[in-house]
Scaffold this motif. Structure first.
Motif, PDB file in Angstrom:
ATOM      1  N   UNK A 143     107.272 -73.623  -5.697  1.00 35.18           N
ATOM      2  CA  UNK A 143     107.208 -74.944  -5.078  1.00 35.18           C
ATOM      3  C   UNK A 143     106.535 -75.984  -5.958  1.00 35.18           C
ATOM      4  N   UNK A 144     105.808 -75.553  -6.970  1.00 34.63           N
ATOM      5  CA  UNK A 144     105.043 -76.502  -7.772  1.00 34.63           C
ATOM      6  C   UNK A 144     105.520 -76.496  -9.221  1.00 34.63           C
ATOM      7  N   UNK A 145     105.944 -77.651  -9.677  1.00 36.62           N
ATOM      8  CA  UNK A 145     106.350 -77.815 -11.067  1.00 36.62           C
ATOM      9  C   UNK A 145     105.455 -78.888 -11.686  1.00 36.62           C
ATOM     10  N   UNK A 149     104.574 -86.041 -19.339  1.00 35.19           N
ATOM     11  CA  UNK A 149     104.882 -87.419 -19.717  1.00 35.19           C
ATOM     12  C   UNK A 149     106.383 -87.619 -19.924  1.00 35.19           C
ATOM     13  N   UNK A 150     106.812 -88.860 -19.680  1.00 38.82           N
ATOM     14  CA  UNK A 150     108.196 -89.239 -19.906  1.00 38.82           C
ATOM     15  C   UNK A 150     108.403 -89.607 -21.369  1.00 38.82           C
ATOM     16  N   UNK A 151     109.598 -89.348 -21.851  1.00 40.35           N
ATOM     17  CA  UNK A 151     109.949 -89.798 -23.193  1.00 40.35           C
ATOM     18  C   UNK A 151     110.488 -91.224 -23.110  1.00 40.35           C
ATOM     19  N   UNK A 152     110.064 -92.054 -24.056  1.00 38.81           N
ATOM     20  CA  UNK A 152     110.471 -93.464 -24.042  1.00 38.81           C
ATOM     21  C   UNK A 152     111.994 -93.584 -24.079  1.00 38.81           C
ATOM     22  N   UNK A 153     112.663 -92.765 -24.898  1.00 39.93           N
ATOM     23  CA  UNK A 153     114.119 -92.859 -25.007  1.00 39.93           C
ATOM     24  C   UNK A 153     114.793 -92.552 -23.669  1.00 39.93           C
ATOM     25  N   UNK A 154     114.226 -91.607 -22.909  1.00 39.84           N
ATOM     26  CA  UNK A 154     114.801 -91.274 -21.601  1.00 39.84           C
ATOM     27  C   UNK A 154     114.715 -92.462 -20.646  1.00 39.84           C
ATOM     28  N   UNK A 170     109.838 -92.312 -11.394  1.00 39.70           N
ATOM     29  CA  UNK A 170     110.500 -91.331 -12.246  1.00 39.70           C
ATOM     30  C   UNK A 170     109.452 -90.425 -12.877  1.00 39.70           C
ATOM     31  N   UNK A 171     109.687 -89.108 -12.838  1.00 43.50           N
ATOM     32  CA  UNK A 171     108.792 -88.119 -13.421  1.00 43.50           C
ATOM     33  C   UNK A 171     109.611 -87.132 -14.245  1.00 43.50           C
ATOM     34  N   UNK A 172     108.898 -86.367 -15.088  1.00 42.49           N
ATOM     35  CA  UNK A 172     109.546 -85.290 -15.835  1.00 42.49           C
ATOM     36  C   UNK A 172     108.815 -83.994 -15.549  1.00 42.49           C
ATOM     37  N   UNK A 173     109.558 -82.930 -15.202  1.00 47.24           N
ATOM     38  CA  UNK A 173     108.940 -81.647 -14.895  1.00 47.24           C
ATOM     39  C   UNK A 173     108.721 -80.844 -16.165  1.00 47.24           C
ATOM     40  N   UNK A 174     107.584 -80.183 -16.223  1.00 49.48           N
ATOM     41  CA  UNK A 174     107.230 -79.396 -17.409  1.00 49.48           C
ATOM     42  C   UNK A 174     108.023 -78.106 -17.491  1.00 49.48           C
ATOM     43  N   UNK A 176     111.160 -77.020 -16.160  1.00 46.73           N
ATOM     44  CA  UNK A 176     112.588 -77.043 -16.478  1.00 46.73           C
ATOM     45  C   UNK A 176     112.980 -78.221 -17.357  1.00 46.73           C
ATOM     46  N   UNK A 177     112.012 -79.119 -17.632  1.00 42.68           N
ATOM     47  CA  UNK A 177     112.282 -80.310 -18.425  1.00 42.68           C
ATOM     48  C   UNK A 177     113.385 -81.157 -17.791  1.00 42.68           C
ATOM     49  N   UNK A 178     113.260 -81.344 -16.469  1.00 39.86           N
ATOM     50  CA  UNK A 178     114.186 -82.198 -15.728  1.00 39.86           C
ATOM     51  C   UNK A 178     113.532 -83.538 -15.443  1.00 39.86           C
ATOM     52  N   UNK A 179     114.359 -84.545 -15.257  1.00 40.65           N
ATOM     53  CA  UNK A 179     113.882 -85.826 -14.767  1.00 40.65           C
ATOM     54  C   UNK A 179     114.036 -85.856 -13.247  1.00 40.65           C
ATOM     55  N   UNK A 180     113.001 -86.286 -12.544  1.00 40.87           N
ATOM     56  CA  UNK A 180     113.052 -86.500 -11.104  1.00 40.87           C
ATOM     57  C   UNK A 180     113.012 -88.003 -10.877  1.00 40.87           C
TER      58      UNK A 180
END
Length: 237
Positions: A143-145, A149-154, A170-174, A176-180
């Motif tokens: 349940x916890x990811x 930090x977000x990448x500027x290019x993203x 907008x967030x980035x998960x550590x 799976x490296x997904x953007x939420x």
């Protein structure tokens, strides 16, 4: 020596209608196969996820090794293919237990079979209708990811990729490296016309787009997931 056949099922998750929902191929293996073989078969099926079950003997609770592959790559976790595998095991009486454990790249996942009469609040979720006869499947997933930090290019790509949809956060998960990406409403989530070429340029695996569902829908939120880089334009997990 004669080659052994592989038993498999095609399952449409999240639907009661054939050829709708999210398809998964569920394959039963008697022994482990090398990843090249698994990937080749997943490419042959060419659905969003192909999963492989290998029995693990000598445990009190039925255990299976479980691996997931898109048409082009192995993934660490897949919800709808796990649901599909559990459905086949329970509905085909391949396990004589109401609990199954899957050993995966994301740890041990526990799945429970729950008779429909034991599910609390289902009539409300089904717009007042009585629950159908049968059973439900409860998945116990991580349940916890952790957020990183977000990448500027993203950040510069995502507006184009979501065709200018209104973004709240907008967030980035550590893990799976997904953007939420949180949009202003669930209605906007449904209306998003994703630009898959732009999504494929993002650094991570994919993008989960979510927003609060309308009160009359009976749901808390709507969510869509895009991962063209992994051979899946959209998956309904």
């Amino acid at each position: 020596m004669a080659k052994k056949h592989v038993k498999y099922y095609g399952v449409d998750a999240f639907t009661e209608t054939a050829f709708k929902g999210n398809p998964a191929a569920v394959c039963f293996l008697e022994e482990d196969k090398d990843d090249e073989w698994l990937q080749s078969l997943a490419a042959e099926f060419n659905v969003s996820q192909t999963c492989y079950l290998t029995p693990i003997h000598g445990t009190s609770i039925p255990r299976f090794g479980l691996k997931w592959f898109t048409p082009i790559v192995e993934v660490n976790l897949c919800g709808h293919a796990t649901l599909a595998a559990s459905h086949i095991l329970f509905s085909s009486d391949l396990v004589n237990n109401s609990v199954i454990e899957f050993v995966t790249l994301s740890g041990v996942l526990t799945v429970k079979k729950i008779p429909s009469i034991d599910v609390v609040g289902v009539p409300n979720l089904l717009n007042g209708k009585a629950p159908p006869v049968g059973f439900y499947i409860e998945l116990d997933f991580p349940a916890y990811y952790p957020i990183t930090k977000l990448y500027h290019d993203d950040i510069s790509i995502i507006d184009e990729a979501l065709n200018g949809a209104s973004i709240i956060d907008m967030k980035r998960t550590e893990f799976a490296d997904d953007l939420l990406v949180v949009l202003t409403s669930g209605k906007i989530v449904l209306e998003v016309q994703a630009q898959f070429d732009a999504l494929a340029k993002l650094s991570g695996r994919g993008v989960s787009v979510t927003g609060i569902a309308p009160p009359e829908s009976g749901f808390d939120f709507y969510s869509r997931f895009f991962s063209p880089k992994f051979g899946i334009n959209e998956v309904s997990d």
